[in-house]
Design a protein around this motif. Structure first.
Motif, PDB file in Angstrom:
ATOM      1  N   PHE A   1       0.667  -0.040   3.828  1.00  0.00           N
ATOM      2  CA  PHE A   1       0.874   0.179   2.400  1.00  0.00           C
ATOM      3  C   PHE A   1      -0.198  -0.581   1.620  1.00  0.00           C
ATOM      4  O   PHE A   1      -0.525  -1.726   1.945  1.00  0.00           O
ATOM      5  N   LYS A   2      -0.736   0.036   0.602  1.00  0.00           N
ATOM      6  CA  LYS A   2      -1.757  -0.621  -0.208  1.00  0.00           C
ATOM      7  C   LYS A   2      -1.347  -0.631  -1.662  1.00  0.00           C
ATOM      8  O   LYS A   2      -1.048   0.422  -2.239  1.00  0.00           O
ATOM      9  N   PHE A   3      -1.328  -1.811  -2.265  1.00  0.00           N
ATOM     10  CA  PHE A   3      -1.008  -1.953  -3.681  1.00  0.00           C
ATOM     11  C   PHE A   3      -2.240  -1.579  -4.505  1.00  0.00           C
ATOM     12  O   PHE A   3      -3.309  -2.163  -4.337  1.00  0.00           O
ATOM     13  N   LEU A   4      -2.074  -0.604  -5.403  1.00  0.00           N
ATOM     14  CA  LEU A   4      -3.174  -0.131  -6.231  1.00  0.00           C
ATOM     15  C   LEU A   4      -2.847  -0.334  -7.705  1.00  0.00           C
ATOM     16  O   LEU A   4      -1.691  -0.287  -8.110  1.00  0.00           O
ATOM     17  N   ASP A   5      -3.879  -0.556  -8.492  1.00  0.00           N
ATOM     18  CA  ASP A   5      -3.702  -0.830  -9.913  1.00  0.00           C
ATOM     19  C   ASP A   5      -3.323   0.425 -10.682  1.00  0.00           C
ATOM     20  O   ASP A   5      -4.119   1.364 -10.791  1.00  0.00           O
ATOM     21  N   HIS A   6      -2.083   0.442 -11.220  1.00  0.00           N
ATOM     22  CA  HIS A   6      -1.609   1.547 -12.058  1.00  0.00           C
ATOM     23  C   HIS A   6      -1.828   2.915 -11.404  1.00  0.00           C
ATOM     24  O   HIS A   6      -2.174   3.886 -12.062  1.00  0.00           O
ATOM     25  N   GLN A   7      -1.596   2.949 -10.095  1.00  0.00           N
ATOM     26  CA  GLN A   7      -1.690   4.204  -9.365  1.00  0.00           C
ATOM     27  C   GLN A   7      -0.551   4.282  -8.366  1.00  0.00           C
ATOM     28  O   GLN A   7       0.052   3.269  -8.005  1.00  0.00           O
TER      29      GLN A   7
END
Length: 228
Positions: free
Chosen positions: A79-85
């Motif tokens: 899982f990858k945390f993305l900015d406002h996506q």
């Protein structure tokens, strides 16, 4: 060493660290994450833009809606945390949350989430630079965590529970060295007899609504006690 060369090394270290600090706001699977970098601020429309006042730091809230898988995933499926996506990956792994900026200070708040999943998530954060941990509930499972190994730089530990909880802290807090703030509300426990490494650093102590029967003698070395 030539002075200009020395300055070059210092600036290289500083700007290298800044470059590795990713700013973002991501909310997914019951995890709300804000990472701040003053050199690369959050987008103006983000509700947390004014929240960021430190050069490089992350603020993580584990909510009651926490959803994470107990099994680990392969590197390609992490899982990858993305900015406002919409974040990539189907589900967060409890034992490997793959949070960004693992070396920057993390302030962690845990709401009344599932105890087992929260315990596994904290294990997954072992090695992250967690400096502050606040729990709005407490489970005896957490007593099995050695915070001195997982979060050796932990400076603030607080439990603010709405209901009475029983705790031991024999393993979780006993060996911490850098603890400066200890606040326990609605927690029934007893301090241990041996002097902990953090006693001379502790400068704030708050215990409220507890069955604690006595303050041990080693607290005399605490700034929090001597100044009160």
């Amino acid at each position: 060493m030539d002075f200009l060369v020395f300055l070059g090394i210092i600036f290289g270290i500083i700007f290298g660290a800044v470059k590795g600090c990713e700013s973002l706001h991501s909310s997914s699977h019951g995890v709300n994450l804000i990472c701040c970098s003053l050199d690369a601020p959050l987008i103006e429309t983000c509700e947390y833009t004014s929240f960021c006042r430190e050069h490089c730091s992350c603020f993580l809230t584990i909510t009651q809606h926490l959803e994470c898988a107990f099994k680990n995933t392969s590197d390609s499926k992490k899982f990858k945390f993305l900015d406002h996506q919409t974040s990539a990956g189907s589900q967060i792994s409890c034992r490997d949350p793959n949070l960004p900026n693992p070396t920057v200070p993390y302030t962690v708040v845990i709401e009344e989430a599932d105890e087992k999943k929260t315990y596994e998530f904290l294990l997954g954060m072992c090695g992250y630079h967690v400096t502050s941990l606040t729990l709005q509930t407490y489970s005896q499972l957490f007593d099995q965590l050695d915070f001195s190994t997982c979060f050796p730089d932990l400076a603030s530990f607080q439990i603010i529970s709405p209901t009475r909880k029983l705790a031991s802290f024999q393993k979780s807090l006993k060996n911490l060295r850098n603890l400066t703030v200890l606040s326990l509300v609605n927690v029934d426990f007893e301090f241990w007899l041996s002097e902990p490494p953090f006693i001379e650093n502790l400068n704030y102590l708050h215990i409220e609504n507890s069955t604690l029967s006595e303050i041990p003698k080693w607290f005399a070395k605490s700034q929090a006690i001597s100044d009160s």
